[in-house]
Design a protein around this motif. Sequence first.
Motif, short mmCIF file in Angstrom:
data_model
loop_
_atom_site.label_atom_id
_atom_site.label_comp_id
_atom_site.label_asym_id
_atom_site.label_seq_id
_atom_site.Cartn_x
_atom_site.Cartn_y
_atom_site.Cartn_z
N ARG A 197 -11.87 -18.37 -28.19
CA ARG A 197 -11.71 -19.56 -27.35
C ARG A 197 -11.99 -20.83 -28.14
N ALA A 198 -13.10 -20.84 -28.88
CA ALA A 198 -13.44 -22.02 -29.68
C ALA A 198 -12.40 -22.25 -30.77
N ARG A 199 -11.90 -21.14 -31.33
CA ARG A 199 -10.88 -21.26 -32.38
C ARG A 199 -9.66 -21.99 -31.85
N ARG A 200 -9.20 -21.62 -30.66
CA ARG A 200 -8.03 -22.28 -30.08
C ARG A 200 -8.29 -23.77 -29.85
N ASP A 201 -9.43 -24.09 -29.27
CA ASP A 201 -9.75 -25.49 -28.99
C ASP A 201 -9.84 -26.31 -30.27
N LEU A 202 -10.45 -25.74 -31.30
CA LEU A 202 -10.61 -26.46 -32.56
C LEU A 202 -9.26 -26.67 -33.25
N LEU A 203 -8.40 -25.66 -33.21
CA LEU A 203 -7.09 -25.79 -33.84
C LEU A 203 -6.22 -26.82 -33.12
N LEU A 204 -6.28 -26.81 -31.79
CA LEU A 204 -5.49 -27.79 -31.04
C LEU A 204 -5.96 -29.21 -31.32
#
Length: 473
Positions: free
Chosen positions: A224-231
Amino acid sequence: MAQRVGFAPEEETGNARFALFRSAVCRTLNRVAPGCGRRVTEVEVLQESWEFGPELRRRRMAAGLSLQQLGQRVHYSKSQLSKVERELKRPTPELARLCDTELGARGAPTRLVPVRGSQPSLPGPESDDEVWLMQLRKDGSSSFQPVTRRDVIAGAASALTLGATDPRVLPPVPGGAETLVEASRMLFDQFRRLGQVSGPAGVLPSLIAQTHSLEQFARCSGPRARRDLLLLASRYAEYAGWMAQESGDDTAAIWWTERAVQLAAAGRDTVLAAYAQVRRSLISLYRGDVEDAAQLAEHALHSDASARVRGLAAQHLAQARAVEGDYDSCMRSLDRSRDLLERSCVETGQPVLGASHVPDVVSMFTGWCLYDLGRPREAAVHLDTETARIPAHAFRTRARYGVRRALAHAAAGDVDHACAITAEVLPSVRLIHSSTVRSDLHRLFRTLGRHARQRSVRALVPDLTDALTSRTT
């Protein structure tokens, strides 16, 4: 024998300051911009068809207008129009659009003076084997340098890595990822505010560093954090692309936009892929490649992207149609843009794509399209209304549309008012160091050059000279 492009002889008499101004600008256009390692190519190439002169004469006579009468309507002198009709002077796209509108020619004269870019084609996305290095200099300038990974391994970039610390990025502590995303999101808003009051050189290095940091943190975070950080990293990269374009580096602008698409795709977001086409469409418009701009905008418009992205694409398509002189297609695209933008909704927690300081962006674009359609007086009405609604702190936005507003008034013959607007907006132009705003400022200079004898124009020359010849960083 090559003909000199500039003010008509009768306009140059007694205006030595304008001659010196033009000389200073020409010298500036051919200099190597500090910190970017490439030659600035802003030399305008006026593409023309010698069929325009006879066609203009035929349509003018069919309308029962004398040269003086048509000149009064388009705010060109009788002698200038005479030279164009006799094929002694090159027609500009602006003149073609003005005559097109006054003669009710529905785009026929405009198509005889095509607008083509003077710069080479932009490259596509770089290969994975390429590494981009950023150099920061003591004078505040910066640059990007592409090198191969082999060169980096061989030590070609060793001077830039002296004193570097351990490159490994530690994962956030449990529960810390949310704080990192929230803080980085707030920081992004501050960078956008900073971009409104400073030149690209003051923003780009931090944007690049933050993009890199977010990407590295994403590598060692949970799903979840990975997605938010990449976006979020993708939005930083997209804004870096815009600042690169503002600095005059279209190649870097494209590279960062493509990088934003890659980061967004890694975060399972396909919106930026279509938005990248919208961004490239805008770059093509500024470079004069109207056909490419229209194709890119149409592709994004007919994609399955969000309503906002398609609405922005419709705006750029309208601009391209306006430059082509197609009034009906332009207005249809603007109507579609308004419909799409009214139906769009901004994703909670994500930065807004596109302009965020223009209350009614479609009305503002309508004003600029009307100018490109050869209807400067109508354009001035729209731009006057919408520019007054821009927040006071948005200096970059106010400078952009302030210059366009002045250009519309100048083309409509309201020269004194245009000079007053220009004098008011020039401090903001100097502050933001925008290559795109400078391109509009050059158009304004050429328009005011037709009225070089007027006192307000002569008084404006020193400040206008300074704004046009100052370094863009």
